[in-house]
Structures are given as C-alpha cells and as structure tokens.
Design a protein around this motif. Sequence first.
Motif, PDB file in Angstrom:
ATOM      1  N   GLU A  56      16.981 -73.392  83.864  1.00  0.00           N
ATOM      2  CA  GLU A  56      16.224 -74.642  84.016  1.00  0.00           C
ATOM      3  C   GLU A  56      15.112 -74.958  83.292  1.00  0.00           C
ATOM      4  OE1 GLU A  56      15.789 -74.193  88.765  1.00  0.00           O
ATOM      5  OE2 GLU A  56      15.000 -72.345  87.601  1.00  0.00           O
ATOM      6  N   ARG A  57      14.563 -74.078  82.556  1.00  0.00           N
ATOM      7  CA  ARG A  57      13.689 -74.533  81.185  1.00  0.00           C
ATOM      8  C   ARG A  57      14.116 -75.307  80.294  1.00  0.00           C
ATOM      9  NH1 ARG A  57       8.755 -72.569  82.750  1.00  0.00           N
ATOM     10  NH2 ARG A  57       7.674 -73.175  80.837  1.00  0.00           N
ATOM     11  N   ARG A  58      15.280 -74.843  79.932  1.00  0.00           N
ATOM     12  CA  ARG A  58      16.124 -75.397  79.040  1.00  0.00           C
ATOM     13  C   ARG A  58      16.591 -76.698  79.104  1.00  0.00           C
ATOM     14  NH1 ARG A  58      17.850 -70.160  77.877  1.00  0.00           N
ATOM     15  NH2 ARG A  58      19.702 -70.374  79.337  1.00  0.00           N
ATOM     16  N   LEU A  59      16.883 -76.970  80.566  1.00  0.00           N
ATOM     17  CA  LEU A  59      17.380 -78.363  80.989  1.00  0.00           C
ATOM     18  C   LEU A  59      16.304 -79.113  80.957  1.00  0.00           C
ATOM     19  CD1 LEU A  59      19.387 -79.856  82.075  1.00  0.00           C
ATOM     20  CD2 LEU A  59      19.430 -79.072  84.498  1.00  0.00           C
ATOM     21  N   ALA A  60      15.155 -78.750  81.669  1.00  0.00           N
ATOM     22  CA  ALA A  60      14.103 -79.330  81.565  1.00  0.00           C
ATOM     23  C   ALA A  60      13.489 -80.005  80.257  1.00  0.00           C
ATOM     24  CB  ALA A  60      12.801 -78.674  82.195  1.00  0.00           C
ATOM     25  N   GLN A  61      13.800 -79.225  79.232  1.00  0.00           N
ATOM     26  CA  GLN A  61      13.257 -79.519  77.897  1.00  0.00           C
ATOM     27  C   GLN A  61      14.188 -80.733  77.142  1.00  0.00           C
ATOM     28  OE1 GLN A  61      13.429 -75.689  75.797  1.00  0.00           O
ATOM     29  NE2 GLN A  61      11.694 -75.218  76.492  1.00  0.00           N
ATOM     30  N   ASP A  62      15.417 -80.589  77.873  1.00  0.00           N
ATOM     31  CA  ASP A  62      16.393 -81.660  77.532  1.00  0.00           C
ATOM     32  C   ASP A  62      15.960 -82.974  78.019  1.00  0.00           C
ATOM     33  OD1 ASP A  62      18.137 -79.880  75.972  1.00  0.00           O
ATOM     34  OD2 ASP A  62      19.530 -79.481  77.520  1.00  0.00           O
ATOM     35  N   ILE A  63      15.532 -82.978  79.408  1.00  0.00           N
ATOM     36  CA  ILE A  63      15.060 -84.066  79.730  1.00  0.00           C
ATOM     37  C   ILE A  63      13.740 -84.739  79.424  1.00  0.00           C
ATOM     38  CG2 ILE A  63      14.042 -84.876  82.185  1.00  0.00           C
ATOM     39  CD1 ILE A  63      15.866 -82.863  83.718  1.00  0.00           C
ATOM     40  N   PHE A  64      12.776 -83.729  78.740  1.00  0.00           N
ATOM     41  CA  PHE A  64      11.601 -84.302  78.369  1.00  0.00           C
ATOM     42  C   PHE A  64      12.049 -85.012  77.133  1.00  0.00           C
ATOM     43  CE2 PHE A  64       9.509 -80.177  80.236  1.00  0.00           C
ATOM     44  CZ  PHE A  64       9.253 -80.934  81.523  1.00  0.00           C
ATOM     45  N   GLU A  65      12.886 -84.412  76.226  1.00  0.00           N
ATOM     46  CA  GLU A  65      13.646 -84.993  75.115  1.00  0.00           C
ATOM     47  C   GLU A  65      13.950 -86.517  75.084  1.00  0.00           C
ATOM     48  OE1 GLU A  65      15.827 -82.327  72.982  1.00  0.00           O
ATOM     49  OE2 GLU A  65      14.481 -80.916  72.451  1.00  0.00           O
ATOM     50  N   VAL A  66      14.575 -86.729  76.121  1.00  0.00           N
ATOM     51  CA  VAL A  66      14.889 -88.157  76.628  1.00  0.00           C
ATOM     52  C   VAL A  66      13.933 -88.913  77.079  1.00  0.00           C
ATOM     53  CG1 VAL A  66      16.471 -89.479  78.243  1.00  0.00           C
ATOM     54  CG2 VAL A  66      17.122 -87.514  77.203  1.00  0.00           C
ATOM     55  N   LEU A  67      12.930 -88.367  77.963  1.00  0.00           N
ATOM     56  CA  LEU A  67      12.116 -89.152  78.512  1.00  0.00           C
ATOM     57  C   LEU A  67      10.882 -89.641  77.428  1.00  0.00           C
ATOM     58  CD1 LEU A  67      11.525 -87.567  82.100  1.00  0.00           C
ATOM     59  CD2 LEU A  67      12.629 -89.636  81.455  1.00  0.00           C
ATOM     60  N   VAL A  68      10.739 -88.799  76.365  1.00  0.00           N
ATOM     61  CA  VAL A  68       9.539 -89.119  75.709  1.00  0.00           C
ATOM     62  C   VAL A  68       9.821 -90.394  75.020  1.00  0.00           C
ATOM     63  CG1 VAL A  68       8.757 -86.806  74.993  1.00  0.00           C
ATOM     64  CG2 VAL A  68      10.648 -87.565  73.662  1.00  0.00           C
ATOM     65  N   ARG A  69      11.107 -90.992  74.949  1.00  0.00           N
ATOM     66  CA  ARG A  69      11.656 -92.043  74.511  1.00  0.00           C
ATOM     67  C   ARG A  69      11.844 -93.254  75.445  1.00  0.00           C
ATOM     68  NH1 ARG A  69      14.720 -88.561  71.517  1.00  0.00           N
ATOM     69  NH2 ARG A  69      16.432 -88.781  72.935  1.00  0.00           N
ATOM     70  N   ASP A  70      11.587 -92.913  76.796  1.00  0.00           N
ATOM     71  CA  ASP A  70      11.601 -93.922  77.917  1.00  0.00           C
ATOM     72  C   ASP A  70      10.796 -95.262  77.539  1.00  0.00           C
ATOM     73  OD1 ASP A  70      11.305 -95.366  80.584  1.00  0.00           O
ATOM     74  OD2 ASP A  70      12.491 -93.463  81.071  1.00  0.00           O
TER      75      ASP A  70
END
Length: 384
Positions: A56-70
Amino acid sequence: MPNDVVALDGGRPGKAQLLTQEDVQRLLVDPAPETRAKTAAKIADNYTDAALGPDERRLAQDIFEVLVRDAALIVREALAEHLKHAADLPEQVATTLARDVDSVALPILRHSEVLSDAELLSIVREAAPSRVTAIAQRAQVSSAVCEAVIDTGQSEAVAHLVGNEGAEIAQADLERVLNEFAEEPAVGDQLARRNHVPPLIAEQLVARMSARLHDVLTERGHLDPDSVSDLILQVRDRAVLQIADQSRESSDLKSLISALAERGRLTDSLVLRALCVGDLAFFETAMAHMAGVPLANARILIYDEGKLGLTSLYRRAGLAESRLPAFRAAVQVVRETDYDGGPNDRARFTARLLERLLTQFDQDGTWPGDDLYYLINRLTRVAA
C-alpha cells in the motif's frame, strides 16, 4: 466519497486494506479538486501514520507522484500539509513540493526531514525571504545551511535562526550575527534568549546591551553620568561573572578572560567581585593571565600562607595597590572556609565569605566603597 475506498475511511482500529486500481483511477479522473484534495489528505495521513502495509505504501507513493503535478492548487496544498512529517517520503516528491508556490512549499521546507542539505542550500541561495525563513525554523538546521541563511542578510530569517535551538550555528557565524545585525532588535533579542551561547559571544552581547542601556539612561537625564556609569558597570560585571560561571570548559574560561583583557574589561573590580562570590576559577585564571604566569604557579602564589606570594602576584598583575588589603582579606577567608560538599554548598560558601568580608570592612574600613554595595546586594540575594 464512495465507501469502497477502505484504506481512507479515517478510522484507525485495524490495518488499512490495500488500495485498488479503481481507487487510483478515481483520483486521476474525478473532476472535483475538492474531492481529490480530501482523498490526497487521507492517503497522506495514513502514509504518515504508518497505517499502510508495504504494498500500500508503494501504491501511495505512486499516487503522490501523480498528485504533485495536479493542476489544482488545493490538491497540492493538501498533499504538502499532510506529508510534511512523512519520514520516508520519496525525495523526488518532497523536492517537487518544495519547489512549488509558497503555500505548497513552505510546510515542506519547514518540516520535511527528507530534503537534503544540498537542496536546502540551493533554495536558500535563491534568497526568497519566505522560504529562507521557513528553512531557518526547521527542527534541525546544519551549520552549512545556517551559514547560508546568515549570508542572505535577511534579518527576519536570521532572527528565527538564532532563536532556533536546533540550529547548529558555529561560533564564527554567531560573531557575524552580532556584528552584522547589531542594529536589528529582533535578532539581538533572540540571541540574548538563546541557550548555550559561547562565553565569548555572550560577553560581547552583554557589552553591547550595556552600552545601549547607558545611552538610554544618560539621554533621559534621571541620573548623573557617573551614577549611570557605576550602575552599568555593576550590571555588566554581574552578567560577565554569570557567563564565566556557566563556562564548563577551562579553555572557554581562558578565552573569555583573554578577550576581556584585550577589550580593557578585565578590571581589578571584576576580579575582586569574582573572588567575593566564590568564583575561584575565574579569580585564579584571571590573576594568572594578568600576571603572565602559568595557572598552577598562580594558585601556589595565591594560597601561600605568608603575604609574599599573593602580594608579588598581585603587583605583577598590575592591579590597584589600594585594593590589595581587600584581596588579602578575601583570600584569607577562602583559606579558612571550605565547601561542605552538600546541597547548595556554593551558596552557603558565598554567604559565609561575604559575611566575613563585610564584618572586616566594618572593623577597619578597608573595603572599597563601590564594591560594598555590590557585596551587600549579593549577600541579601543569597540569604533570601
């Protein structure tokens, strides 16, 4: 928010379940920035609180990498605010947030432990005031980053830095602060409040503050100039002795005394007062310095049972002949009075010493008048 986003339900009773691809997709396509911001905050909270498993932490990190460019600022602000304490945040995510607009960057710059010194130095050298100030308030600031903050010349940031006990400010940089920001009240105030200021810096700060107080009192005209000078001298001398008493290393004490001598502030009055309040380390080290003899030799001469040793050392030190009887009397009491070794032994020792000295003054009138008031005041405080 749909109920199937089970890892983000805000509860903490059990282990959060694995986020699904559907959850990720919803974040990417949901048109409402408020929804994405709320979801981002919940993911970040679970991540920071270690509520997620490894996958889940790895998946959350993937989400963060997308959201920082929101594109929506509210989403990036939510992400930064809720990730600022995440210890294992990917460096790229932290760096991207730290380079965003202030409302996103400042929480990360002030709190995130992920940012490297190299990144912090790069940002400080860009000299954006709000960002330099945020970095100056970090829980830990390395000496290199402290130096860079001072280099910016920004008084607000420097005031926050000096007031930050987690800032590793080198002595040379503290001296720069004292010299370059002398006219900035906020900086001086924070420097005066800082714990564990090196003795040399503390003494210089006391001298500067004493000079300012002298000017203020003189300008107001409530006291004559001589009275103002006497008052300031006593305040400064007391402060110097307190600084010396807190010097844990003999090298610090020697450096302080050497600096006082160079600036003309190692007076016979100051040395006598040190002796009378039981600060024997200051007294012995000062006498050795002024006479130009090794400390071990000075101690032998000071405590010689006859008068020759102390008298010879005293005259070699160039102190006022009129005060020699007072020094002799004080040293005699030191010889006769030992520390008890129990609680508050220094206070009891000082009280007994001052009582004996004041009694002797009443008997033969040899005590220097300007020091009498200091000693009476000191004795009153010790006895209280």
